[in-house]
Scaffold this active site. Structure first.
Site, PDB file in Angstrom:
ATOM      1  N   GLY A 103      41.632  43.206  40.650  1.00  0.00           N
ATOM      2  CA  GLY A 103      41.668  43.606  42.058  1.00  0.00           C
ATOM      3  C   GLY A 103      40.621  42.874  42.868  1.00  0.00           C
ATOM      4  O   GLY A 103      40.891  42.367  43.968  1.00  0.00           O
ATOM      5  N   ASP A 104      39.405  42.790  42.341  1.00  0.00           N
ATOM      6  CA  ASP A 104      38.336  42.047  43.007  1.00  0.00           C
ATOM      7  C   ASP A 104      38.663  40.563  43.081  1.00  0.00           C
ATOM      8  O   ASP A 104      38.475  39.911  44.119  1.00  0.00           O
ATOM      9  CB  ASP A 104      37.019  42.216  42.242  1.00  0.00           C
ATOM     10  CG  ASP A 104      36.413  43.603  42.396  1.00  0.00           C
ATOM     11  OD1 ASP A 104      36.837  44.338  43.303  1.00  0.00           O
ATOM     12  OD2 ASP A 104      35.526  43.947  41.602  1.00  0.00           O
ATOM     13  N   LEU A 105      39.136  40.018  41.962  1.00  0.00           N
ATOM     14  CA  LEU A 105      39.387  38.586  41.901  1.00  0.00           C
ATOM     15  C   LEU A 105      40.543  38.183  42.813  1.00  0.00           C
ATOM     16  O   LEU A 105      40.460  37.183  43.534  1.00  0.00           O
ATOM     17  CB  LEU A 105      39.676  38.174  40.454  1.00  0.00           C
ATOM     18  CG  LEU A 105      38.542  38.439  39.452  1.00  0.00           C
ATOM     19  CD1 LEU A 105      39.007  38.161  38.030  1.00  0.00           C
ATOM     20  CD2 LEU A 105      37.311  37.599  39.790  1.00  0.00           C
ATOM     21  N   GLN A 163      42.221  45.007  48.759  1.00  0.00           N
ATOM     22  CA  GLN A 163      42.485  44.987  47.315  1.00  0.00           C
ATOM     23  C   GLN A 163      43.865  45.559  47.009  1.00  0.00           C
ATOM     24  O   GLN A 163      44.589  45.023  46.168  1.00  0.00           O
ATOM     25  CB  GLN A 163      41.421  45.791  46.577  1.00  0.00           C
ATOM     26  CG  GLN A 163      40.060  45.133  46.501  1.00  0.00           C
ATOM     27  CD  GLN A 163      39.047  46.040  45.828  1.00  0.00           C
ATOM     28  OE1 GLN A 163      38.921  47.214  46.186  1.00  0.00           O
ATOM     29  NE2 GLN A 163      38.322  45.521  44.872  1.00  0.00           N
TER      30      GLN A 163
END
Length: 402
Positions: free
Chosen positions: A173-175, A205
């Site tokens: 999600g962050d990436l 996200q």
């Protein structure tokens, strides 16, 4: 080496952990002058994430932090002080991009929202990464990577059918949000160059994860099918998944008639390609036939060989790849040839970490530098960008602004 493509672009990075720092790092890798802005008494808490490198006490540094903050310069600013706010506004006047990953409304509460900052730089690209985006009923909710995986649908469809759903084994999600933020930032920069007007790049996200669910959305909207955990299987393509071999597992995706025939020939049984039970792709897609006939056949073939042997046999003809462990990937000669493991200084040591997957033919290999210590370049940046002399900088230090 040619000039890096983002040379001359200045980025203010007011982000923490990964969703944001990774975006800014990608811009730094491409040549942008990225300035990591941290609170003088409360820097990015990812500096406290393992693994650590170095000796005892102040000599210890986080390799995790360094991996997402290389090639940046560091400045300390207390954005809760009037002097700190004024300082950021001055820096915005010299910048092209500002990246932040606070909850929507946080920058506005500080008096540093986009509407205020664009008064100091109409060309500013303001990139905001958050869990749910800057609009919609859930925009003010807190979020982590797992939040994105949960509310974006990915978690519900990952894992095995006879077990509870499983999160993807990385902070996807962050990436993903960082990758989309980078794309949006570059697009907005191009627009600002053409029009002289900046804009907000709003990346969520949840939105980012939703786009990674492949065919789940259209399967639901067209057929009413709800994606659920399938383990290592594909919803309809077979054989296409994980298969055991003598020393581990491989991915095999030879589902087309061409690849299936080549596979049968490769294992010395070309006649199996004409077996009326499995001689067409449509028949091999059938779940019952795939489990009763195709899988046992493949596992019988694969069980006599190791991963490396199978890869060598398949070569450039059939899609078959070893399922590698991280150590195997790090030591992979192909990864080395692609320069995807690089050495970055961390706490006086050389640490291997992933490099840049972006290869530019005219630019050549991009040099990568270390991550900054907290506020490491505060004095030099304030002198360079704002022309402040030592007495002026010391007054900011004494007032708690930096």
């Amino acid at each position: 080496m040619a000039a890096r493509p983002l040379a001359g672009v200045t980025v203010l990075d007011i982000t923490r952990v990964v969703a944001g720092p990774f975006c800014a790092m990608l811009l730094a890798d491409l040549g942008a002058n990225v300035i990591k802005v941290e609170h003088p008494d409360d820097p990015d808490y990812a500096r406290g994430f393992p693994p650590f490198v170095g000796g005892e006490g102040d000599g210890v540094e986080s390799a995790f932090f360094s991996q997402f903050n290389r090639n940046k310069r560091g400045i300390s600013i207390n954005l809760k002080t009037a002097e700190g706010k004024a300082l950021l506004k001055q820096l915005v006047g010299k910048a092209d991009v500002l990246v932040e990953n606070f909850r929507p409304g946080t920058m506005e509460k500080l008096g540093l929202g986009y509407d205020e900052l664009k008064r100091h730089n109409p060309r500013l690209v303001y990139t905001a990464i958050s869990g749910f985006g800057r609009s919609g009923p859930n925009s003010s909710r807190p979020a982590f990577d797992n939040t994105g995986q949960a509310v974006g649908g990915l978690w519900s469809m990952n894992g095995y059918p006879d077990r509870p759903p499983v999160r993807v084994g990385t902070i996807i999600g962050d990436l993903a949000a960082s990758l989309y933020a980078t794309i949006g930032t570059l697009a907005a920069l191009r627009s600002a160059e053409r029009t002289g007007e900046g804009q907000v790049v709003d990346v969520s996200q949840q939105d980012s994860i939703l786009t990674l669910t492949e065919n789940a959305v259209v399967r639901y909207t067209t057929k009413g099918e709800v994606a659920s955990p399938l383990g290592n299987e594909h919803p309809f393509v077979r054989p296409y998944g994980q298969f055991a071999c003598k020393d581990g597992y491989v991915f095999f995706g030879g589902y087309t008639d061409k690849f299936w025939r080549l596979t049968c020939e490769m294992f010395g049984e070309p006649e199996r390609a004409d077996d009326p039970a499995i001689d067409t792709m449509e028949k091999r897609f059938d779940p019952e036939i795939a489990e009763r006939v195709v899988r046992p056949l493949l596992e019988g073939w694969f069980s006599a060989y190791g991963k490396a042997e199978l890869e060598a046999m398949a070569g450039d003809r059939v899609p078959l790849s070893a399922i590698r462990t991280v150590p195997e990937v790090v030591e992979d000669p192909h990864i080395a040839a692609r320069k995807m493991i690089v050495e970055i200084p961390v706490a006086g040591e050389s640490v291997r970490m992933f490099g840049s997957p972006i290869k530019l033919s005219a630019t050549g290999e991009i040099p990568l530098g270390k991550a900054p210590a907290p506020g490491e370049h505060t004095r030099s940046l304030l002198a360079e960008l704002l022309g402040l002399d030592d007495p002026a900088i010391q007054r900011l230090v004494d007032g708690g602004a930096i």
